[in-house]
Design a protein around this motif. Sequence first.
Motif, PDB file in Angstrom:
ATOM      1  N   ASP A 294       0.952  -1.069  -0.019  1.00  0.00           N
ATOM      2  CA  ASP A 294       0.110   0.039   0.057  1.00  0.00           C
ATOM      3  C   ASP A 294       0.874   1.295   0.022  1.00  0.00           C
ATOM      4  OD1 ASP A 294      -2.994   1.283   0.209  1.00  0.00           O
ATOM      5  OD2 ASP A 294      -1.710   2.180   2.339  1.00  0.00           O
ATOM      6  N   VAL A 295       2.116   1.245   0.763  1.00  0.00           N
ATOM      7  CA  VAL A 295       2.702   2.483   0.791  1.00  0.00           C
ATOM      8  C   VAL A 295       3.582   2.642  -0.231  1.00  0.00           C
ATOM      9  CG1 VAL A 295       2.851   2.408   3.586  1.00  0.00           C
ATOM     10  CG2 VAL A 295       4.586   1.505   2.235  1.00  0.00           C
ATOM     11  N   VAL A 296       3.964   1.666  -1.022  1.00  0.00           N
ATOM     12  CA  VAL A 296       4.531   1.756  -2.198  1.00  0.00           C
ATOM     13  C   VAL A 296       3.512   2.260  -3.437  1.00  0.00           C
ATOM     14  CG1 VAL A 296       5.832   0.285  -4.178  1.00  0.00           C
ATOM     15  CG2 VAL A 296       6.186  -0.223  -1.722  1.00  0.00           C
ATOM     16  N   GLU A 297       2.446   1.652  -3.195  1.00  0.00           N
ATOM     17  CA  GLU A 297       1.456   2.284  -4.233  1.00  0.00           C
ATOM     18  C   GLU A 297       1.338   3.775  -4.269  1.00  0.00           C
ATOM     19  OE1 GLU A 297      -1.293   2.298  -7.355  1.00  0.00           O
ATOM     20  OE2 GLU A 297       0.031   0.588  -6.669  1.00  0.00           O
ATOM     21  N   THR A 298       1.345   4.279  -3.207  1.00  0.00           N
ATOM     22  CA  THR A 298       1.214   5.595  -2.872  1.00  0.00           C
ATOM     23  C   THR A 298       2.351   6.594  -2.969  1.00  0.00           C
ATOM     24  OG1 THR A 298       1.354   5.265  -0.440  1.00  0.00           O
ATOM     25  CG2 THR A 298      -0.952   5.232  -1.551  1.00  0.00           C
ATOM     26  N   GLY A 299       3.617   5.699  -3.336  1.00  0.00           N
ATOM     27  CA  GLY A 299       4.591   6.623  -3.589  1.00  0.00           C
ATOM     28  C   GLY A 299       5.888   6.158  -3.097  1.00  0.00           C
ATOM     29  N   ALA A 300       5.875   5.604  -1.899  1.00  0.00           N
ATOM     30  CA  ALA A 300       7.234   5.233  -1.427  1.00  0.00           C
ATOM     31  C   ALA A 300       8.172   4.216  -1.924  1.00  0.00           C
ATOM     32  CB  ALA A 300       6.879   4.314   0.006  1.00  0.00           C
ATOM     33  N   THR A 301       9.378   4.911  -1.974  1.00  0.00           N
ATOM     34  CA  THR A 301      10.555   4.002  -2.622  1.00  0.00           C
ATOM     35  C   THR A 301      11.152   3.144  -1.375  1.00  0.00           C
ATOM     36  OG1 THR A 301      11.088   5.564  -4.483  1.00  0.00           O
ATOM     37  CG2 THR A 301      12.788   4.270  -3.478  1.00  0.00           C
ATOM     38  N   GLU A 302      11.220   3.629  -0.347  1.00  0.00           N
ATOM     39  CA  GLU A 302      11.741   2.980   0.867  1.00  0.00           C
ATOM     40  C   GLU A 302      10.951   2.546   2.054  1.00  0.00           C
ATOM     41  OE1 GLU A 302      15.932   4.443   2.190  1.00  0.00           O
ATOM     42  OE2 GLU A 302      14.792   4.894   3.797  1.00  0.00           O
ATOM     43  N   VAL A 303      11.241   1.612   2.372  1.00  0.00           N
ATOM     44  CA  VAL A 303      10.296   1.075   3.640  1.00  0.00           C
ATOM     45  C   VAL A 303      11.382   0.471   4.716  1.00  0.00           C
ATOM     46  CG1 VAL A 303       8.909  -0.711   4.371  1.00  0.00           C
ATOM     47  CG2 VAL A 303       8.281   0.497   2.319  1.00  0.00           C
ATOM     48  N   THR A 304      11.083   0.975   6.170  1.00  0.00           N
ATOM     49  CA  THR A 304      11.807   0.656   7.198  1.00  0.00           C
ATOM     50  C   THR A 304      10.834  -0.409   7.810  1.00  0.00           C
ATOM     51  OG1 THR A 304      13.307   2.334   7.234  1.00  0.00           O
ATOM     52  CG2 THR A 304      13.037   1.122   8.985  1.00  0.00           C
ATOM     53  N   LEU A 305      11.272  -1.597   8.390  1.00  0.00           N
ATOM     54  CA  LEU A 305      10.349  -2.514   9.219  1.00  0.00           C
ATOM     55  C   LEU A 305      10.811  -2.101  10.631  1.00  0.00           C
ATOM     56  CD1 LEU A 305      10.755  -5.665   7.091  1.00  0.00           C
ATOM     57  CD2 LEU A 305       8.933  -4.132   6.906  1.00  0.00           C
TER      58      LEU A 305
END
Length: 532
Positions: free
Chosen positions: A210-221
């Motif tokens: 979902d966050v990638v779909e809304t524009g995020a390139t980077e995710v921190t778990l």
Amino acid sequence: MSLSSLPTDSAPPAEGGAASRGTYQVRTFGCQMNVHDSERLTGLLEESGYVAAPPEAEARRGEVDVVVFNTCAVRENADNKLYGTLGGLRPGKDVHPGMQIAVGGCLAQKDREAIVERAPWVDVVFGTHNIGSLPVLLDRARHNSEAQVEILESLDVFPSTLPTRRESVYAAWVSISVGCNNTCTFCIVPSLRGTEKDRRPGDVLAEVRDVVETGATEVTLLGQNVNSYGVEFGDRGAFAKLLRACGEIDSLERVRFTSPHPAMFTDDVIDAMAETPNVMPQLHMPLQSGSDDVLRRMKRSYRSKKFLGILERVRERIPDAAITTDIIVGFPGETEDDFQRTLDVVEASRFSSAFTFQYSIRPGTPAAAMDDQIPQDVVQERYERLIALQDRITYEENRKLEGSTVEVLVAEGEGERDAVTHRLSGRSRDHRLVHLSLPTELPESRRPRPGDLVTATVTRAAPHYLIADSALEPAPGASPTREQFSVRRTRSGDAWEAGVQGTDSGPACGTGHGGAATAGPVTLGIPSLRRA
């Protein structure tokens, strides 16, 4: 402290076109968990009809309707910082009696009713387990004309199911667990956030997509002990599987995680890091002390040999990995020999940077009642020696990167002097801070945006960052090579630009050039799957 909810240029109407219920600010103290929780508090307020206060609004003058503090309790001065700040808002309440002040987070979970006793002008106190109650508690306090204190002893709703206003459109936090099952004697967190609760992998991956779909390139778990993920549903290999699954998500270019625990850090995680291209070559591995005796008193269930072995195996599989750490100086009973062992481990570990802390007593922790508390002057002297050592190592490690090519995710707010130096700033794949120059004649239309990726060459190392001025090296009229300067425009940059232009799908809480909004829309949360 960071202001997690910064203003839009104009206040949008509440959902459905209704008038705004008032303006808000959310102020955050503490760790990444608190920053992410503040994104949820902001989302809750905006879903309830509140709008971000203008940038010039001053709560001390009564110019904000709701001020929310999301607090930390890890350090000794956290109490003083909060109550001092609350005292500064008393005049604002006198000017604007309808202004509401809410206190949540770890310090609220710890102090409870004592907050209202010490600061009677506070309207709402809520804990770490019920951040979703904030709008209702504000309404109840307003209706009843008295403070509302609600502290739950266990998690009510997993926070990721709540509306979220993310601070950044191009980088997102995703919680995979909350709470902690460890019993470190210096730490107050387990008593404030409870035992570990894990989300199901499907829920986590749904939020990442979902966050990638809304524009995020980077995710921190995120997790208090992120690599113990899976313990609640009986899969000790769940974290490594989760990293590999993130590698299969289209358009997700960078995956990070924090913070793991050395005692539970297994080779399958190292393998997943090495074999999953979008998992970054960066690892935060908390040491706390290099003395086995101190680690034993801390109830840290690993020893220095195991710790160094983890670092060795990581570097065997990921030679360019940058490793950071946490270190506590002056734990009760720490001798000069104990401290020297910490210095020895730091020298051997070659950390790219370290978060260093002077031990402070936290009431309610076992360490607070230990004998042999270290005098402050001794703690300070050791702390300064540790800082000097790590600063030298950081600079030495940075200098090794001079002449190397780096890929930088352009960010907002990373370079405090960018307007003066005419550079942009961001993070390399190994999370080092890089300040980079643009070609002299670069048209505005080709200027990298936050969220875009820039390739450049490191021209100079500094003690705490890298300089990449390679775009300025070509002779007049010549174009830089790809390694000297090239830009890859991304979906994240597009989303950032849409926010600036006001064409995104909702009001934003960040600021960009000229004060324009740049964060993503409020998302409605990712529902948890029912457990079998």
